[in-house]
Design a protein around this motif. Structure first.
Motif, PDB file in Angstrom:
ATOM      1  N   SER A  76       0.847  -1.183   0.000  1.00  0.00           N
ATOM      2  CA  SER A  76       0.000   0.000   0.000  1.00  0.00           C
ATOM      3  C   SER A  76       0.876   1.224   0.000  1.00  0.00           C
ATOM      4  CB  SER A  76      -0.936  -0.011   1.202  1.00  0.00           C
ATOM      5  OG  SER A  76      -2.098  -0.737   0.909  1.00  0.00           O
TER       6      SER A  76
ATOM      7  N   ASP B 136      -0.095   8.046   3.138  1.00  0.00           N
ATOM      8  CA  ASP B 136      -1.166   8.702   3.875  1.00  0.00           C
ATOM      9  C   ASP B 136      -0.818  10.168   4.077  1.00  0.00           C
ATOM     10  OD1 ASP B 136      -0.205   7.292   7.100  1.00  0.00           O
ATOM     11  OD2 ASP B 136       0.665   8.931   5.956  1.00  0.00           O
TER      12      ASP B 136
ATOM     13  N   VAL C  44      -8.890  -1.308  -1.981  1.00  0.00           N
ATOM     14  CA  VAL C  44      -8.617   0.128  -1.898  1.00  0.00           C
ATOM     15  C   VAL C  44      -8.988   0.587  -0.500  1.00  0.00           C
ATOM     16  CG1 VAL C  44      -9.185   2.406  -2.811  1.00  0.00           C
ATOM     17  CG2 VAL C  44      -9.054   0.455  -4.360  1.00  0.00           C
ATOM     18  N   SER C  45      -8.131   1.389   0.107  1.00  0.00           N
ATOM     19  CA  SER C  45      -8.346   1.817   1.489  1.00  0.00           C
ATOM     20  C   SER C  45      -9.441   2.874   1.585  1.00  0.00           C
ATOM     21  CB  SER C  45      -7.048   2.390   2.056  1.00  0.00           C
ATOM     22  OG  SER C  45      -6.801   3.678   1.509  1.00  0.00           O
ATOM     23  N   ASN C  46      -9.722   3.278   2.797  1.00  0.00           N
ATOM     24  CA  ASN C  46     -10.590   4.433   3.017  1.00  0.00           C
ATOM     25  C   ASN C  46      -9.885   5.694   2.507  1.00  0.00           C
ATOM     26  OD1 ASN C  46     -12.795   3.146   4.217  1.00  0.00           O
ATOM     27  ND2 ASN C  46     -11.786   3.124   6.210  1.00  0.00           N
ATOM     28  N   PRO C  47     -10.632   6.701   2.105  1.00  0.00           N
ATOM     29  CA  PRO C  47     -10.002   7.916   1.563  1.00  0.00           C
ATOM     30  C   PRO C  47      -9.256   8.702   2.625  1.00  0.00           C
ATOM     31  CG  PRO C  47     -12.375   8.224   1.820  1.00  0.00           C
ATOM     32  CD  PRO C  47     -12.103   6.780   2.109  1.00  0.00           C
TER      33      PRO C  47
ATOM     34  N   PHE D   7     -14.869   1.112  -3.157  1.00  0.00           N
ATOM     35  CA  PHE D   7     -14.100   2.155  -2.485  1.00  0.00           C
ATOM     36  C   PHE D   7     -15.065   3.274  -2.113  1.00  0.00           C
ATOM     37  CE2 PHE D   7     -14.066   3.318  -6.932  1.00  0.00           C
ATOM     38  CZ  PHE D   7     -14.214   4.689  -6.939  1.00  0.00           C
TER      39      PHE D   7
ATOM     40  N   ASN E  25     -16.401   6.754  -2.086  1.00  0.00           N
ATOM     41  CA  ASN E  25     -16.394   8.025  -2.817  1.00  0.00           C
ATOM     42  C   ASN E  25     -16.952   9.094  -1.880  1.00  0.00           C
ATOM     43  OD1 ASN E  25     -16.615  10.140  -4.602  1.00  0.00           O
ATOM     44  ND2 ASN E  25     -17.702   8.990  -6.183  1.00  0.00           N
TER      45      ASN E  25
ATOM     46  N   TYR F 231      -5.856   7.376  -1.836  1.00  0.00           N
ATOM     47  CA  TYR F 231      -6.272   6.027  -1.443  1.00  0.00           C
ATOM     48  C   TYR F 231      -5.049   5.116  -1.472  1.00  0.00           C
ATOM     49  CZ  TYR F 231     -11.164   7.322  -2.490  1.00  0.00           C
ATOM     50  OH  TYR F 231     -12.407   7.915  -2.522  1.00  0.00           O
ATOM     51  N   ASN F 232      -4.828   4.378  -0.399  1.00  0.00           N
ATOM     52  CA  ASN F 232      -3.845   3.309  -0.443  1.00  0.00           C
ATOM     53  C   ASN F 232      -4.423   2.136  -1.214  1.00  0.00           C
ATOM     54  OD1 ASN F 232      -1.975   4.674   1.150  1.00  0.00           O
ATOM     55  ND2 ASN F 232      -2.881   3.932   3.040  1.00  0.00           N
TER      56      ASN F 232
END
Length: 481
Positions: free
Chosen positions: A61, A64, A229-232, A438, A440, A468-469
């Motif tokens: 990943s 951040d 896909v990570s959290n934004p 993911f 949005n 996004y990671n």
């Protein structure tokens, strides 16, 4: 009688807080919660994947907003670290902390329960005490009826005896736990002294060495398949509803600059920030005024140059930032432009330029391809098309797209509820439908690009710059331990 009980409860609560602090602080103090390395504005995360018997398990990943670089590696079950006596000592230390924490919780709960019982019997004890005083001062006043009442009251107090016995046992346990906490404190002090033995410069050099090894490891990991896909991570809120922002996608690169291009229609102003931190604060930037306006938001910075689509044309321009000049421009033969074949959100997004581990790409469509997405790999110096693939996926049905490791990933919408719905693999000229959700967060994505150097998705979402990671699936075989 209730006052000593309250004191015991206070001691237990205090010790529980101390133990809780130790259980939270100890992992970070001795390094059991992972390895963190910081560098200006980016982070990479490696965390591995199939069974430990097969080899190292890795998720890859990226960045951040806090600029932390995290490396998490799960090694095979039989490895040297497990046999390290210091590692065993730390695990034992952690187990002791957990055991003490559990004992403290039990004592705290039991103390609270018993104190409630003592408080409830306090009034009864005062009544018995008063009757006993009267009887001792005037024995003749204690008639048979009064004696029976006193006897009944004393009988109601008998359940207090086992409570007091339990307190005696708890008091011994408190002494034992106090000794264990003292021993743990000595161990922690020794660890702190060992950590403090290194001066700042030595620690800084160690961090730099670890950072270099981490980047080397990242490059050796190679490519993988997108699985999550990570959290934004919202980096900043700036500009209009549409736009693009990016860092250099060239591997390797030490360029930390960030570029921002607000809008999708006839824009010419590019803001260049020195670092990600400067971009977050909106400071320390210079302005580039492009000789030709852009169309859409599908721009990319690759090896110090900006590649973008010239307004009202299918011409790709390569603009070099340091020389502030156009190095080359070339028509993308047959490519639609001026909202002929845009993404679902429009915005003159006919031609989308992007980069990944394999180089520079153009995503577009043509009339002969019936509006389906076409992928072309470009030669960065001349912008010559090296190879082209027809994905068969209608571009107007796509919200956005990005390349990772030679695979084009397409979202099914630019609005809330979007997911990564389609993947086309250029190495096998094959495709599959995917279901990778993911969040949005701001409900209108007008730009989504992957940065292979940082392994992160850059997005422009309704006036917010968001990261996004990504999680890539890969297996690395190992030999021996």
């Amino acid at each position: 009688m209730s006052v000593p009980m309250l004191k015991i409860g206070a001691v237990l609560s205090t010790m529980a807080m101390v133990t809780n602090w130790m259980s939270q602080t100890l992992p970070s103090l001795v390094g059991l919660n992972g390895t963190t390395v910081s560098r200006g504005g980016t982070s990479e995360r490696i965390a591995l994947y199939p069974s430990p018997e097969e080899g190292w398990q890795i998720y890859s990943s990226a960045q951040d907003a806090d600029g932390k670089c995290i490396c998490t590696v799960v090694a095979p079950a039989q490895n040297m670290c497990n046999r390290d006596p210091r590692s065993r000592q730390l695990r034992q230390l952690m187990e002791k902390v957990q055991n003490i924490s559990q004992s403290m919780e039990v004592l705290d709960l039991r103390t609270y329960r018993d104190l409630q019982y003592v408080r409830n019997t306090e009034g009864l004890m005062k009544v018995v005490d008063g009757k006993l005083k009267v009887a001792s001062e005037n024995p003749r006043s204690l008639n048979p009826k009064g004696f029976q009442e006193l006897k009944d009251k004393v009988t109601q107090l008998l359940p207090l005896l086992p409570v007091l016995e339990q307190y005696k046992a708890d008091a011994k346990m408190i002494l034992r736990l106090r000794e264990e906490v003292r021993n743990l404190s000595l161990v922690l002090m020794a660890i702190q002294e060992e950590m403090g033995a290194y001066d700042y410069e030595e620690l800084r050099q160690r961090v730099l060495l670890l950072e270099t090894r981490l980047h080397s490891c990242m490059q050796k990991l190679g490519c993988g398949k997108l699985t999550g896909v990570s959290n934004p991570i919202t980096v900043r809120a700036s500009g209009s509803r549409f736009g693009s922002w990016m860092t250099d996608t060239m591997i390797p690169s030490s360029d930390n600059r960030v570029w921002s291009m607000d809008g999708y229609f006839k824009g010419r102003r590019v803001l260049e920030y020195r670092t990600m931190n400067d971009f977050m604060k909106g400071q320390n930037f210079v302005q580039h005024l492009l000789p030709h306006p852009w169309a859409g938001t599908g721009h990319v910075v690759y090896n110090g140059s900006l590649y973008y689509n010239k307004y009202q044309s299918n011409i790709i321009i390569k603009y070099h930032f340091r020389s502030r000049s156009v190095l080359v421009q070339r028509s993308l033969s047959g490519a639609g432009y001026n909202n002929t074949f845009p993404y679902s959100w429009g915005g003159s997004s006919d031609i989308d330029l992007m980069a990944d581990e394999n180089g520079l790409w153009a995503v577009y469509t043509t009339i002969p391809n019936a509006g389906n997405i076409v992928i072309s790999r470009l030669e960065p110096q001349s912008l010559e098309v090296l190879q082209t693939w027809d994905t068969g996926f209608p571009k107007r049905s796509a919200g956005e797209s990005f390349m990772i490791c030679g695979t084009l990933y397409v979202t099914n919408s630019h609005l809330a509820g979007a997911k990564i719905y389609f993947a086309y693999y250029t190495n096998t000229s094959s495709y599959e439908y995917t279901d990778i959700p993911f969040h949005n967060q701001y409900s209108h994505i007008s730009m989504m690009d992957y940065n292979p150097r940082e392994r992160v998705l850059y997005t422009w979402n309704n006036g917010h710059q968001v990261l996004y990671n990504v999680t890539l699936f890969q297996v690395i075989k190992t030999s021996g331990d």
